[in-house]
Design a protein around this motif. Structure first.
Motif, PDB file in Angstrom:
ATOM      1  N   UNK A 184       0.852  -1.176   0.000  1.00 30.48           N
ATOM      2  CA  UNK A 184       0.000   0.000   0.000  1.00 30.48           C
ATOM      3  C   UNK A 184       0.894   1.233   0.000  1.00 30.48           C
ATOM      4  N   UNK A 185       0.628   2.164  -0.924  1.00 36.04           N
ATOM      5  CA  UNK A 185       1.525   3.324  -0.992  1.00 36.04           C
ATOM      6  C   UNK A 185       1.353   4.256   0.207  1.00 36.04           C
ATOM      7  N   UNK A 186       0.342   4.030   1.034  1.00 38.63           N
ATOM      8  CA  UNK A 186       0.247   4.888   2.220  1.00 38.63           C
ATOM      9  C   UNK A 186       1.367   4.603   3.225  1.00 38.63           C
ATOM     10  N   UNK A 187       2.234   3.638   2.914  1.00 35.14           N
ATOM     11  CA  UNK A 187       3.388   3.438   3.805  1.00 35.14           C
ATOM     12  C   UNK A 187       4.229   4.719   3.862  1.00 35.14           C
ATOM     13  N   UNK A 188       4.173   5.531   2.786  1.00 38.78           N
ATOM     14  CA  UNK A 188       4.912   6.807   2.808  1.00 38.78           C
ATOM     15  C   UNK A 188       4.413   7.671   3.972  1.00 38.78           C
ATOM     16  N   UNK A 189       3.082   7.707   4.126  1.00 36.53           N
ATOM     17  CA  UNK A 189       2.490   8.527   5.195  1.00 36.53           C
ATOM     18  C   UNK A 189       2.836   7.928   6.555  1.00 36.53           C
ATOM     19  N   UNK A 190       2.713   6.627   6.647  1.00 36.03           N
ATOM     20  CA  UNK A 190       3.013   5.907   7.895  1.00 36.03           C
ATOM     21  C   UNK A 190       4.453   6.215   8.331  1.00 36.03           C
TER      22      UNK A 190
END
Ligand code: SAH
Length: 234
Positions: free
Chosen positions: A109-115
């Motif tokens: 999931x590309x939201x790993x950047x936010x995480x």
């Protein structure tokens, strides 16, 4: 009091595949950030929003963040940095803040950047697990993805025909995500190596859009969309 930012998994598309834990967290959240993309026709599209609407999550607590569907990753990274700043601000106000992702929020999931960004800023985060697309696809086809001693390999998109061929020879079950990034390699290996079973899926669990076939000719003639996945069993 500050709350952890919750990364909530929404499952692959069928609103009934959201866990009870995720649903409770969505209902309790003050602000929910969801990924959205603007397509070539200028329309905003968001699989995550479709699921949230189905679950009757009030629209006044939903905030989109734009994810450019561009090969240029630096544009996406910039968008995620902007989103992280907004999400961090919301958390610092004391709000119960959530970020949602399709499938499982910790699986490609590309939201790993936010995480990762929030962790760098020492903002506490929490991940609520969900059903990843390949598991839902296996169920849709009625297959056992891996049994007994079988090994499974997951390829996140770009792969060559030669690489696929090596994996097939090893007898491993292969899951290919983002099939649209390697259409040619896949169509070619189906032609050159017809023995394995190629299970092909689009939009698993999405009402009116779901598609599944293991017919090689049907796969060859298909225009492959973003939400597509393949499971190859030798
Ligand atoms: N976090 C997601 C994966 C995101 S990467 C998960 O846990 O499954 C995006 C890729 O996931 C898509 O290119 C596609 O290969 C797959 N995918 C996600 N939802 C899907 C669906 N409903 N049907 C088929 N493939 C899907």
């Amino acid at each position: 009091m500050y709350h952890s930012v919750q990364f909530i998994s929404l499952g692959p598309g069928d609103p009934e595949l959201v866990t009870i834990k995720a649903l409770k967290a969505l209902r309790q959240a003050d602000a929910i950030f969801y990924p959205a993309t603007i397509n070539s026709a200028g329309q905003t599209i968001s699989r995550a929003l479709d699921i949230l609407v189905h679950l009757e999550i009030p629209s006044d607590k939903l905030y989109p963040f734009n994810v450019p569907m561009n090969k240029n990753r630096s544009l996406a990274i910039e968008a995620y940095e902007k989103a992280s700043a907004k999400i961090g601000n919301e958390q610092q106000k004391g709000s119960k803040t959530a970020v949602v992702a399709e499938g499982d929020a910790g699986f490609y999931s590309s939201i790993h950047y936010i995480y990762d960004n929030l962790i760098l800023k020492r903002i506490p985060v929490e991940h609520i697990a969900g059903v990843p697309a390949f598991i839902a696809c296996g169920a849709l086809a009625g297959i056992h993805i891996a049994k007994q001693e079988e090994e499974l390999i997951v390829i996140p998109g770009i792969v060559t025909e030669d690489e696929l061929s090596i994996h097939l020879q090893s007898g491993k079950t292969i899951v290919i995500m983002k099939v649209s990034q390697c259409c040619d390699a896949i169509k070619s290996i189906i032609k050159n190596q017809p023995q394995p079973t190629y299970h092909y899926f689009e939009n698993a669990g999405v009402a009116g859009k779901e598609y599944y076939t293991n017919n090689k000719n049907d796969i060859q003639s298909r225009t492959i969309p973003y939400f597509s996945l393949m499971i190859i069993k030798s």
